[in-house]
Structures are given as structure tokens and as C-alpha cells.
Design an enzyme around this catalytic site. Structure first.
Site, mmCIF file in Angstrom:
data_model
loop_
_atom_site.group_PDB
_atom_site.id
_atom_site.type_symbol
_atom_site.label_atom_id
_atom_site.label_comp_id
_atom_site.label_asym_id
_atom_site.label_seq_id
_atom_site.Cartn_x
_atom_site.Cartn_y
_atom_site.Cartn_z
ATOM 1 N N LYS A 42 19.736 56.216 -7.422
ATOM 2 C CA LYS A 42 20.493 55.023 -6.829
ATOM 3 C C LYS A 42 19.498 54.553 -5.793
ATOM 4 C CE LYS A 42 24.953 53.736 -6.217
ATOM 5 N NZ LYS A 42 25.882 53.926 -7.172
ATOM 6 N N GLY A 92 40.059 47.086 -1.213
ATOM 7 C CA GLY A 92 38.884 46.416 -1.577
ATOM 8 C C GLY A 92 39.125 45.343 -2.536
ATOM 9 N N GLY A 137 36.551 43.476 -4.138
ATOM 10 C CA GLY A 137 35.339 43.167 -4.759
ATOM 11 C C GLY A 137 35.308 43.215 -6.250
ATOM 12 N N ASN A 138 34.303 43.325 -7.013
ATOM 13 C CA ASN A 138 34.271 43.570 -8.464
ATOM 14 C C ASN A 138 35.055 44.449 -8.775
ATOM 15 O OD1 ASN A 138 33.178 44.960 -10.865
ATOM 16 N ND2 ASN A 138 32.085 42.968 -11.056
ATOM 17 N N ALA A 139 35.200 45.569 -8.352
ATOM 18 C CA ALA A 139 36.092 46.459 -8.817
ATOM 19 C C ALA A 139 37.733 46.415 -8.604
ATOM 20 C CB ALA A 139 35.596 48.066 -8.400
ATOM 21 N N GLY A 140 37.944 46.188 -7.441
ATOM 22 C CA GLY A 140 39.067 45.832 -7.035
ATOM 23 C C GLY A 140 39.786 44.720 -7.339
HETATM 24 N N1 GLU Z 1 26.755 51.124 -9.496
HETATM 25 C C1 GLU Z 1 27.508 51.616 -10.567
HETATM 26 C C2 GLU Z 1 28.178 53.126 -10.127
HETATM 27 O O1 GLU Z 1 28.128 53.409 -9.135
HETATM 28 C C3 GLU Z 1 26.941 51.457 -11.895
HETATM 29 C C4 GLU Z 1 25.753 52.122 -12.183
HETATM 30 C C5 GLU Z 1 25.095 51.188 -13.301
HETATM 31 O O2 GLU Z 1 25.723 50.498 -14.050
HETATM 32 O O3 GLU Z 1 23.962 51.955 -13.701
HETATM 33 O O4 GLU Z 1 28.465 53.568 -11.321
#
Ligand code: GLU
Length: 406
Positions: free
Chosen positions: A96, A206, A208-211
Site C-alpha cells: 500500500k 461515503g 466516493g467511488n465505492a459508495g
Molecule cells: N485500493 C483498493 C483496495 O484497497 C484497490 C487496490 C488495487 O486495485 O490494487 O483494495
């Protein structure tokens, strides 16, 4: 969320799964922590890339730009990526990245510069077979495109597979933009079947993209979205929100709170709203021992990373709330990232019709496997997921040691 709490939980799972101290040792700390200070217009922004474990494949995981980013947080998130890729059994490890910055305060030019500087700091330690970043909180396909470009300039290569979540015209995969939400919807549908729910009221924290994409997809499937929120606050209407209108309001005014046909509520009221499905899709640690007794839902779908604390998790399990843990619920993102990586390496372009069933297969099979593990031993879904993932990582670690002996 503290990395230390994660280690406590790992120890609990170790005992349950009868794993030895030695077997679990590689999971107790990251393989590498890289850090830098990115300088931009006289300001310095701490930046990290944590490479947690690569026994199952290259390090994989997003980069977040957020004012709360710290080394401890990025490490915890990198650990979760290692578990997540193992839960859905894709050939990646976990990593990360993060920059401690509020991107909302940057101009587009500054944002581009900062993104490129991140790659200048870390390009030597990432790569298509080494460590593959992606979007996370407040990072976008455009940012991925800048980062790919910077990597290619510095290494003098063409390397679309160095980063995923790119715009489709830059080698990005179709469906990646909605993948986190879509993967979540696939597992939620299984959970709804399991609990035999007829009423399906939904609350989403939330936008954003997910919510936002979850709201859109669930509205199409006739779930009734009664409350949503963003960082400025929430809106509630027991009759259901018109999600197309809420999205329009968010686009035009930057916040959902300006949507007319609803009551304004705070983020904490939102979490405590009675519903069938609660979807935390923002940041970590929003359901804690402080508010867990007031949570009135049947299912929690963790689209964010780490929204429920370990203590709260135990209370929810006792109450009979089904918590679909982040390492499964939001694994659709990294799964389609894997598809993107494969397409880039093979120079292929898959259609949305090809991608969606592949994603569904992985999500549903993972859900069923976890459900089985959970029912056999009366474990909550998070514990069951960890047991499956850790077993896979330990096996891979053993195989790599065997190789070293030859
Ligand atoms: N940021 C996203 C996660 O937490 C996607 C990570 C990715 O696609 O490598 O799973």
C-alpha cells in the site's frame, strides 16, 4: 485502526487455526517500508510505500492521498491487501502507498506534480512484476495515468502493467471504475439470499467511488436507499432517495447534503439509522465500541477498509449482525485490477461482458467458501476469511523456503 490491534487479531486467528508462531512470523511485519518526503512549492509531504508480503505474487495495492495518512496506517492497509488478495485467491501479495496531503487543497497542476513526485521517489522499488500500485482514497484514474507516464519516462520502458486503475484509453480495464462496488453487490446478493431478506433498505456512508457506485447499482436492483452521506453530512428519506438526483446534486454542488427531497442528518445519525443493509464506504473506525450498541442493521457490507473495529465486530457477531468484512466486500477492486494487469501483459482488451461474469465468479465463490468455513466452526465471516487467507499465505511461504533449499 492501529497496526498493533491487527497483530492482536492475527494472534487470535493463529490460535484458532492451529498455526505455529513460526508459520505466522512472516505475517507479523512488512517486508519493506519505503518512505520519502515529496516537496511541492515549499511544502513537504510525507510519502510511503509499504511492501508487506509477496509470497503469493507481486506486491499489490492502492495509493491514498489523505491528510490522515501515516506509516502505521499504510502498514495496516498493506497487511490487509496481503490478506485480501489471498481471500479471493488472485496471484498477488499485498502492499500500500500513501501521501499525507489534502488533495482538495491542491490545484490540478500541483496534483499532477505530486503524483509524478511520488513515482520519482519510489520508481526503483515498483514494477509490473514487483509491486503494482492502484487507486485508493482520493486518487483517480487520471492520477494513475500520470504515474504510469512518469514511471515509463524514468525507466525508458513501456510498462502499462506497472499500475492499475488507469483510464480505459491508457490501458485501463473496463469495469475497473465500478469494480469495488460491483464486487460488493455480488457478495451482498448472496448474503441477502442467506438471510432471506425481503425488505431491502440501505444506508450508505461515503459517496466516493465505492459508495456512489454502490448506490447506483443497488438502486437499479430495487434496493431502497434511505440515507447516504459524504464528508459534509448525510441525507435521509424513509421513502427512499432518488439516486440519479443525488448524484447530480453531488456533481453540481460537491455535496449530497444539497439534495432537496430529504432530511439532513449527521454522519453519526446516519450510521445509527435502522435499515437492512449498512454500507460504510468512507474511512476506517466508524463503527466502534462507542456506537455499536446503536447500530440497527442486519448486514454490514464493508466497502471501506477497516470501518468496524475489532471490539465492535465481536459485539455485532453476538447480536447476530452479518458483517461482510472489507477483505471480501471490497475485493472487487483489486480483482479487476488483476484483470487489468493480465490484459496489459498479454496486450488484450476484454469487454465488460467478459469481465463481469469473471468478477462475479470470484466474488461469489469466495463468499461461499467463507460461509462454509464460518458455518462449520461458528466463526464470524472475518475470522473465517482470515483463516482461509492465512493458510494460503503460509503454504506459499513454505513453498518459497523449499525452493531456497535446492
Ligand atoms: N485500493 C483498493 C483496495 O484497497 C484497490 C487496490 C488495487 O486495485 O490494487 O483494495
Amino acid at each position: 485502526m492501529k497496526f498493533r490491534d491487527i497483530l492482536d487479531f492475527l494472534e487470535e486467528v493463529r490460535v484458532l487455526g492451529n498455526f505455529s508462531e513460526e508459520e505466522i512470523a512472516p505475517l507479523k511485519q512488512p517486508q519493506q517500508i519505503h518512505q520519502a518526503e515529496l516537496e511541492l512549492d515549499g511544502q513537504k509531504y510525507p510519502a510511503f510505500r509499504v511492501q508487506y508480503n509477496n509470497s503469493r505474487g507481486p506486491f499489490k495495492g492502492g495509493i491514498r492521498f489523505h491528510p490522515e495518512v501515516s506509516q502505521d496506517e499504510v502498514t495496516a492497509l498493506a497487511f490487509w491487501m496481503s490478506i485480501k488478495t489471498a481471500v479471493v485467491n488472485i496471484p498477488f501479495g499485498g502492499g500500500k502507498g500513501g501521501v499525507k496531503v489534502n488533495p482538495k487543497e491542491l490545484t490540478p497542476q500541483q496534483l499532477e506534480e505530486l503524483s509524478r513526485k511520488y513515482i520519482q521517489a519510489f520508481y526503483k522499488v515498483i514494477g509490473p512484476q514487483v509491486d503494482i500500485p492502484a487507486p485508493d482514497v482520493y486518487t483517480t484514474p487520471q492520477i494513475m495515468a500520470w504515474m504510469r507516464d512518469e514511471y515509463e519516462k524514468l525507466t525508458q520502458t513501456t510498462a502499462p502493467a506497472v499500475i492499475t486503475g488507469k483510464p480505459p484509453e491508457q490501458g485501463g480495464s473496463l469495469v475497473r471504475d465500478i469494480a469495488t462496488a460491483l464486487g460488493g453487490v455480488y457478495v451482498l446478493e448472496e448474503a441477502v439470499k442467506k438471510l432471506n431478506l425481503n425488505e431491502k433498505t440501505v444506508v450508505i456512508q461515503g459517496f466516493g467511488n465505492a459508495g456512489m457506485n454502490a448506490a447506483k447499482l443497488l438502486a437499479e436492483l430495487n434496493y431502497k436507499i434511505i440515507a447516504v452521506s459524504d464528508s459534509q453530512g448525510g441525507i435521509y428519506n424513509s421513502e427512499g432517495l432518488d439516486i440519479a438526483e443525488v448524484i447530480k446534486t453531488k456533481e453540481e454542488t460537491k455535496s449530497v447534503i444539497n439534495y432537496q427531497n430529504a432530511e439532513q442528518i449527521s454522519n453519526s445519525q446516519l450510521l445509527e439509522t435502522e435499515c437492512d443493509v449498512l454500507i460504510p464506504s468512507a474511512l476506517a473506525n466508524v463503527i466502534t465500541e462507542e456506537n455499536v450498541d446503536n447500530i440497527k442493521t442486519k448486514i454490514i457490507l464493508e466497502l471501506a477498509n477497516g470501518p468496524v473495529t475489532t471490539t465492535a465486530d465481536k459485539v455485532l457477531f453476538q447480536k447476530g449482525t452479518l458483517v461482510i468484512p472489507d477483505i471480501l466486500a471490497n475485493a472487487g477492486g483489486v480483482t479487476v485490477s488483476y484483470f487489468e494487469w493480465v490484459q496489459n501483459l498479454k496486450d488484450e482488451k476484454w469487454t465488460a461482458e467478459e469481465i463481469k461474469p469473471k468478477l462475479k465468479d470470484i466474488m461469489v465463490n469466495s463468499f461461499l467458501e467463507i460461509q462454509q468455513q464460518s458455518e462449520n466452526n461458528n466463526y464470524d465471516f472475518r475470522t473465517a476469511s482470515y483463516l482461509i487467507a492465512i493458510k494460503r499465505i503460509i503454504e506459499a511461504e513454505k513453498e518459497r523456503e523449499n525452493n531456497n533449499l535446492r
